[in-house]
Design a protein around this motif. Structure first.
Motif, PDB file in Angstrom:
ATOM      1  N   ALA A 199      77.153  12.961 -61.982  1.00  0.00           N
ATOM      2  CA  ALA A 199      76.878  14.385 -62.705  1.00  0.00           C
ATOM      3  C   ALA A 199      77.994  15.373 -62.747  1.00  0.00           C
ATOM      4  O   ALA A 199      78.335  16.065 -63.484  1.00  0.00           O
ATOM      5  CB  ALA A 199      75.743  15.060 -62.305  1.00  0.00           C
ATOM      6  N   ILE A 200      78.494  15.484 -61.318  1.00  0.00           N
ATOM      7  CA  ILE A 200      79.764  16.379 -61.052  1.00  0.00           C
ATOM      8  C   ILE A 200      81.154  15.813 -61.791  1.00  0.00           C
ATOM      9  O   ILE A 200      81.543  16.677 -62.658  1.00  0.00           O
ATOM     10  CB  ILE A 200      80.083  16.531 -59.684  1.00  0.00           C
ATOM     11  N   ARG A 201      81.256  14.669 -61.913  1.00  0.00           N
ATOM     12  CA  ARG A 201      82.324  14.098 -62.488  1.00  0.00           C
ATOM     13  C   ARG A 201      82.154  14.394 -64.055  1.00  0.00           C
ATOM     14  O   ARG A 201      83.242  14.526 -64.673  1.00  0.00           O
ATOM     15  CB  ARG A 201      82.567  12.541 -62.099  1.00  0.00           C
ATOM     16  N   ARG A 202      80.947  13.909 -64.652  1.00  0.00           N
ATOM     17  CA  ARG A 202      80.700  14.141 -65.976  1.00  0.00           C
ATOM     18  C   ARG A 202      80.982  15.546 -66.504  1.00  0.00           C
ATOM     19  O   ARG A 202      81.740  15.765 -67.433  1.00  0.00           O
ATOM     20  CB  ARG A 202      79.316  13.571 -66.290  1.00  0.00           C
ATOM     21  N   VAL A 211      85.636  17.068 -55.757  1.00  0.00           N
ATOM     22  CA  VAL A 211      84.390  17.397 -55.115  1.00  0.00           C
ATOM     23  C   VAL A 211      83.631  16.485 -55.442  1.00  0.00           C
ATOM     24  O   VAL A 211      82.875  15.697 -54.446  1.00  0.00           O
ATOM     25  CB  VAL A 211      83.750  18.552 -55.775  1.00  0.00           C
ATOM     26  N   GLY A 212      83.652  15.777 -56.556  1.00  0.00           N
ATOM     27  CA  GLY A 212      82.873  14.284 -57.053  1.00  0.00           C
ATOM     28  C   GLY A 212      83.212  13.351 -56.142  1.00  0.00           C
ATOM     29  O   GLY A 212      82.352  12.540 -55.634  1.00  0.00           O
ATOM     30  N   VAL A 237      81.549  13.935 -52.716  1.00  0.00           N
ATOM     31  CA  VAL A 237      80.184  13.834 -52.911  1.00  0.00           C
ATOM     32  C   VAL A 237      79.858  12.123 -52.816  1.00  0.00           C
ATOM     33  O   VAL A 237      78.748  11.703 -51.938  1.00  0.00           O
ATOM     34  CB  VAL A 237      79.405  14.548 -53.923  1.00  0.00           C
ATOM     35  N   ASP A 238      80.449  11.555 -53.662  1.00  0.00           N
ATOM     36  CA  ASP A 238      80.444   9.992 -53.750  1.00  0.00           C
ATOM     37  C   ASP A 238      80.595   9.462 -52.459  1.00  0.00           C
ATOM     38  O   ASP A 238      79.667   8.507 -52.025  1.00  0.00           O
ATOM     39  CB  ASP A 238      81.615   9.860 -54.821  1.00  0.00           C
ATOM     40  N   ALA A 239      81.528   9.870 -51.602  1.00  0.00           N
ATOM     41  CA  ALA A 239      81.740   9.123 -50.463  1.00  0.00           C
ATOM     42  C   ALA A 239      80.487   9.492 -49.301  1.00  0.00           C
ATOM     43  O   ALA A 239      80.094   8.265 -48.905  1.00  0.00           O
ATOM     44  CB  ALA A 239      83.096   9.830 -49.571  1.00  0.00           C
ATOM     45  N   TRP A 240      79.979  10.702 -49.530  1.00  0.00           N
ATOM     46  CA  TRP A 240      78.820  10.737 -48.443  1.00  0.00           C
ATOM     47  C   TRP A 240      77.727  10.174 -48.956  1.00  0.00           C
ATOM     48  O   TRP A 240      76.825   9.751 -48.048  1.00  0.00           O
ATOM     49  CB  TRP A 240      78.870  12.431 -48.277  1.00  0.00           C
ATOM     50  N   GLU A 241      77.461  10.263 -50.386  1.00  0.00           N
ATOM     51  CA  GLU A 241      76.210   9.350 -50.838  1.00  0.00           C
ATOM     52  C   GLU A 241      76.401   7.777 -50.298  1.00  0.00           C
ATOM     53  O   GLU A 241      75.379   7.314 -49.857  1.00  0.00           O
ATOM     54  CB  GLU A 241      76.383   9.472 -52.279  1.00  0.00           C
ATOM     55  N   SER A 242      77.725   7.432 -50.432  1.00  0.00           N
ATOM     56  CA  SER A 242      77.863   5.954 -50.026  1.00  0.00           C
ATOM     57  C   SER A 242      77.645   5.944 -48.570  1.00  0.00           C
ATOM     58  O   SER A 242      77.169   4.811 -47.967  1.00  0.00           O
ATOM     59  CB  SER A 242      79.202   5.444 -50.509  1.00  0.00           C
ATOM     60  N   HIS A 243      78.250   6.852 -47.700  1.00  0.00           N
ATOM     61  CA  HIS A 243      78.132   6.780 -46.163  1.00  0.00           C
ATOM     62  C   HIS A 243      76.641   6.570 -45.772  1.00  0.00           C
ATOM     63  O   HIS A 243      76.361   6.119 -45.113  1.00  0.00           O
ATOM     64  CB  HIS A 243      78.929   7.912 -45.650  1.00  0.00           C
ATOM     65  N   GLY A 286      92.949   9.567 -50.030  1.00  0.00           N
ATOM     66  CA  GLY A 286      91.846  10.417 -50.825  1.00  0.00           C
ATOM     67  C   GLY A 286      92.459  11.559 -51.642  1.00  0.00           C
ATOM     68  O   GLY A 286      92.098  12.685 -51.823  1.00  0.00           O
ATOM     69  N   MET A 287      93.966  11.385 -52.053  1.00  0.00           N
ATOM     70  CA  MET A 287      94.700  12.318 -52.660  1.00  0.00           C
ATOM     71  C   MET A 287      94.720  12.266 -54.353  1.00  0.00           C
ATOM     72  O   MET A 287      95.065  13.247 -54.904  1.00  0.00           O
ATOM     73  CB  MET A 287      95.976  12.421 -52.321  1.00  0.00           C
ATOM     74  N   MET A 288      94.072  11.189 -54.791  1.00  0.00           N
ATOM     75  CA  MET A 288      93.991  10.824 -56.196  1.00  0.00           C
ATOM     76  C   MET A 288      92.542  11.214 -56.652  1.00  0.00           C
ATOM     77  O   MET A 288      91.759  10.456 -56.336  1.00  0.00           O
ATOM     78  CB  MET A 288      94.562   9.590 -56.579  1.00  0.00           C
ATOM     79  N   PRO A 289      92.514  12.284 -57.717  1.00  0.00           N
ATOM     80  CA  PRO A 289      90.989  12.602 -58.054  1.00  0.00           C
ATOM     81  C   PRO A 289      90.314  11.473 -58.938  1.00  0.00           C
ATOM     82  O   PRO A 289      91.221  10.768 -59.403  1.00  0.00           O
ATOM     83  CB  PRO A 289      91.395  13.785 -59.088  1.00  0.00           C
ATOM     84  N   ASP A 290      89.204  11.410 -58.820  1.00  0.00           N
ATOM     85  CA  ASP A 290      88.381  10.488 -59.287  1.00  0.00           C
ATOM     86  C   ASP A 290      88.804   8.932 -58.707  1.00  0.00           C
ATOM     87  O   ASP A 290      88.561   7.992 -59.333  1.00  0.00           O
ATOM     88  CB  ASP A 290      88.298  10.588 -60.925  1.00  0.00           C
ATOM     89  N   THR A 291      88.900   8.833 -57.512  1.00  0.00           N
ATOM     90  CA  THR A 291      88.839   7.761 -56.798  1.00  0.00           C
ATOM     91  C   THR A 291      87.366   7.522 -56.435  1.00  0.00           C
ATOM     92  O   THR A 291      86.913   7.870 -55.561  1.00  0.00           O
ATOM     93  CB  THR A 291      90.031   7.625 -55.556  1.00  0.00           C
ATOM     94  N   ARG A 292      86.653   6.367 -56.860  1.00  0.00           N
ATOM     95  CA  ARG A 292      85.360   6.149 -56.842  1.00  0.00           C
ATOM     96  C   ARG A 292      85.167   5.005 -55.614  1.00  0.00           C
ATOM     97  O   ARG A 292      85.757   3.946 -55.299  1.00  0.00           O
ATOM     98  CB  ARG A 292      84.581   5.647 -57.956  1.00  0.00           C
TER      99      ARG A 292
END
Ligand SMILES: NC(=O)c1ccc[n+]([C@@H]2O[C@H](COP(=O)([O-])OP(=O)(O)OC[C@H]3O[C@@H](n4cnc5c(N)ncnc54)[C@H](O)[C@@H]3O)[C@@H](O)[C@H]2O)c1
Ligand SMILES: [Zn+2]
Ligand SMILES: [Zn+2]
Lengths: 193, 382
Positions: free
Chosen positions: A93-96, A115-116, A119-125, B47-53
């Protein structure tokens, strides 16, 4: 300083001419092979390649573009696109929002994406902690042992901030653990009351 | 299949993933034979590149064997051994039509300011990369090239990015005969840039870094003079002294956002992410080049603003040239240079890790342990 000691920058020519072609050719394999700019593949910058291999004017469109996020500086979702890791959850949602609301020219676009990411990292952790394969603060540290970590850094100036790495990497984990502990204590207290 | 997977900054692991499928009629699926970790991957890893999923598979330097082709593919067949440029590009947009393959407009919906790159976050299109057993290769009629019989696989894999970028960086410097060329960064890109500077007629090549084993490589492999910036209080002053107070005619910046050498900038940029990386080397380039000179920037930066000394660049009348490398454009000429031994990419390979040990490989390459210059990744052999 006599006049002949005045450095090159203050007079017309370089005081020490470069070595001769013969000297350079003898010392350096291939010296001067691309001396003529016409032999350099990226000169001039704009060139019309005879054949790029494309046999279309505009490529066929990859299916599945509907709803895929895109930069608002694009007219549409490009004919080819990556389908890895589609948006999902809160980070999605943040990324969108970042994509829909702000162009690439706006800092907010990139900050929201960062920020996305967190958040993605912590959701996954969090998900990983209840899986069979919990995340750890940093990976590959075995390399310190197998590839002589401390010895490799001997006498290097980046030792100074490499000592910060553990803080930067583990800091958020300690903070999260602390916050979780405090939160849990508050819940326990509230329940006791 | 087995694939490298991102789990957050400083965290990667190997996971089981589905083998990629044909998603566009001009796609191919390639079984990866050999891959590498690039200095650019470190920006993602940190972690420096935005939108790295989370879950993303990195890897934009790879060679392999065509496993499957889409319905419109004409130039490749199953079983062909191919080298794949790190750029994903369509061959037909406004930009590709003018040779700007790295700036293709048809492959990256997520951004217009950067083209498509394999395994390089969603900011470059959201394509999983080649640090895996298989990878999806879009526009298979445009990007990949069959590996010539005479070419060594380790040269081929380095030609997909690091070596092509070094060669490109030297071209951006617009070197003329007799120029003094300074190369910042003795990583794989800087080392090939130094070799290439001679091909373009440099009279002097000076490589600056602080990793002794890399500077040693710059002397032996690229016949360059070297300066260790740790040994000088102010490397810009040393650059002036070395050039009789003119400054270098050309500076090639082959360091990018991980730059070191200024504690505050480094910490603000790469540790705390308060700017889009640390522009220390870029600023050294601007200050160290002579007035009217050229700065070639191939070191990579993210989209977040940086504290670059633009006023100095203006006041000095500099030419600043930069881009992501349009790799395939470099190849025909580079192939000759490699064949003649003028460029020697595989001399830089120091480490070979099995895919299963890739977390260790990232750590070793990132922390520059054990004299690591270029690590290769070997997917499970079968
Ligand atoms: N433009 C492109 O298409 C493209 C392609 C590939 C790589 N790159 C970029 O090129 C850069 C170099 O890639 P690499 O694979 O050689 O990386 P690398 O990390 O192996 O090498 C970088 C080197 O720079 C040195 N360094 C750090 N700070 C320095 C400073 N202030 N002055 C001089 N040297 C310094 C490091 O010690 C290291 O040896 C990276 O930023 C990478 O992202 C760009
Ligand atoms: Zn790269
Ligand atoms: Zn294109």
């Amino acid at each position: 300083m006599t006049e002949s000691d005045v450095p090159s920058a203050y007079v017309r020519d370089k005081r020490t001419p470069p070595p001769s072609r013969e000297e350079l050719r003898a010392r350096i394999p291939g010296w001067g092979a691309d001396l003529d700019p016409a032999d350099r593949p990226s000169y001039p910058k704009l060139q019309y390649p005879a054949d790029t291999g494309a046999h279309w004017d505009f490529p066929e469109r990859q299916p599945g573009a509907e709803g895929r996020e895109r930069s608002i500086e694009h007219a549409f979702v490009t004919p080819a696109f990556g389908t890895a890791q589609p948006l999902h959850g809160l980070s999605g949602a943040i990324r969108r929002l970042a994509y829909q609301r702000f162009s690439e020219g706006r800092l907010a676009h990139w900050m929201l994406l960062i920020v996305g990411d967190r958040v993605d990292a912590w959701e996954s952790h969090l998900r990983s902690f209840v899986s069979g394969r919990p995340d750890v603060p940093a990976t590959g540290l075995r390399g310190e042992l197998t590839h002589s970590g401390p010895g490799s850094r001997e006498g290097r100036s980046d030792k100074r901030h490499q000592v910060l790495d553990p803080v930067v990497v583990a800091g958020p984990w300690l903070a999260a653990a602390g916050a979780t502990a405090l939160g849990a204590r508050a819940v326990v207290r509230a329940l006791r009351r | 299949m087995r694939a490298m997977v991102y789990r957050g900054p400083y965290k990667i692991r190997v996971e089981e993933k589905d083998v990629p499928a044909i998603e566009h009629p001009n796609d191919a699926v390639v079984r990866v034979a050999l891959a590498a970790i690039c200095g650019s991957d470190l920006h993602l890893y940190h972690g420096m590149m935005p939108d790295t999923r989370i879950g993303h598979t990195f890897g934009h330097e790879f060679i392999g064997v065509v496993e499957q082709v889409g319905s419109s593919v004409q130039s490749l067949q199953v079983g062909d051994r191919v080298m794949v440029p790190f750029n994903i590009f369509c061959g037909s947009c406004w930009f590709c039509s003018r040779g700007l393959y790295s700036n293709c407009h048809n492959v990256n919906p997520n951004a217009t300011a950067v083209g498509g790159i394999y395994g390089y976050s969603h900011t470059t299109g959201g394509y999983d990369g080649g640090q895996a057993e298989y990878v999806r290769v879009p526009f298979a009629d445009v990007g990949p090239v069959k590996i010539p019989d005479w070419m060594h696989d380790e040269d081929a894999v380095l030609l997909t990015d690091a070596a092509a970028t070094g060669y490109f960086g030297a071209q951006l410097g617009e070197i003329t005969e007799g120029d003094t060329v300074v190369v910042l960064g003795a990583g794989p890109v800087g080392l090939i840039a130094a070799q290439s500077a001679w091909l373009m007629g440099a009279g002097r090549v000076i490589v600056i870094d602080h990793l002794r084993e890399r500077l040693e490589k710059a002397r032996t492999m690229a016949h360059a003079e070297t300066l260790d910036y740790d040994e000088y209080d102010d490397i810009v002053v040393e650059m002036k002294k070395q050039t009789d107070f003119l400054g270098a005619d050309v500076v090639i910046e082959a360091v990018g956002a991980e730059a070191d050498g200024n504690f505050l900038q480094h910490v603000a940029g790469t540790k705390l992410k308060l700017q889009g990386g640390s522009p220390v080397a870029l600023n050294w380039a601007i200050d160290g080049v002579r007035k009217g000179g050229t700065v070639s920037v191939v070191g990579a930066y993210g989209p977040i603003p940086n504290a670059v000394k633009f006023g100095d660049a203006l006041n000095k009348g500099l030419t600043l040239r930069m881009n992501q490398t349009p790799v395939k454009r470099q190849w025909p000429r580079m192939f000759e240079h490699v064949r003649n031994g003028h460029l020697t990419p595989r001399e830089m390979v120091t480490h070979r890790f099995p895919l299963e040990d890739i977390a260790e490989a990232y750590h070793v390459f990132s922390a520059k342990l054990d004299g690591c210059i270029k690590p290769l990744i070997l997917p499970r052999a079968d």
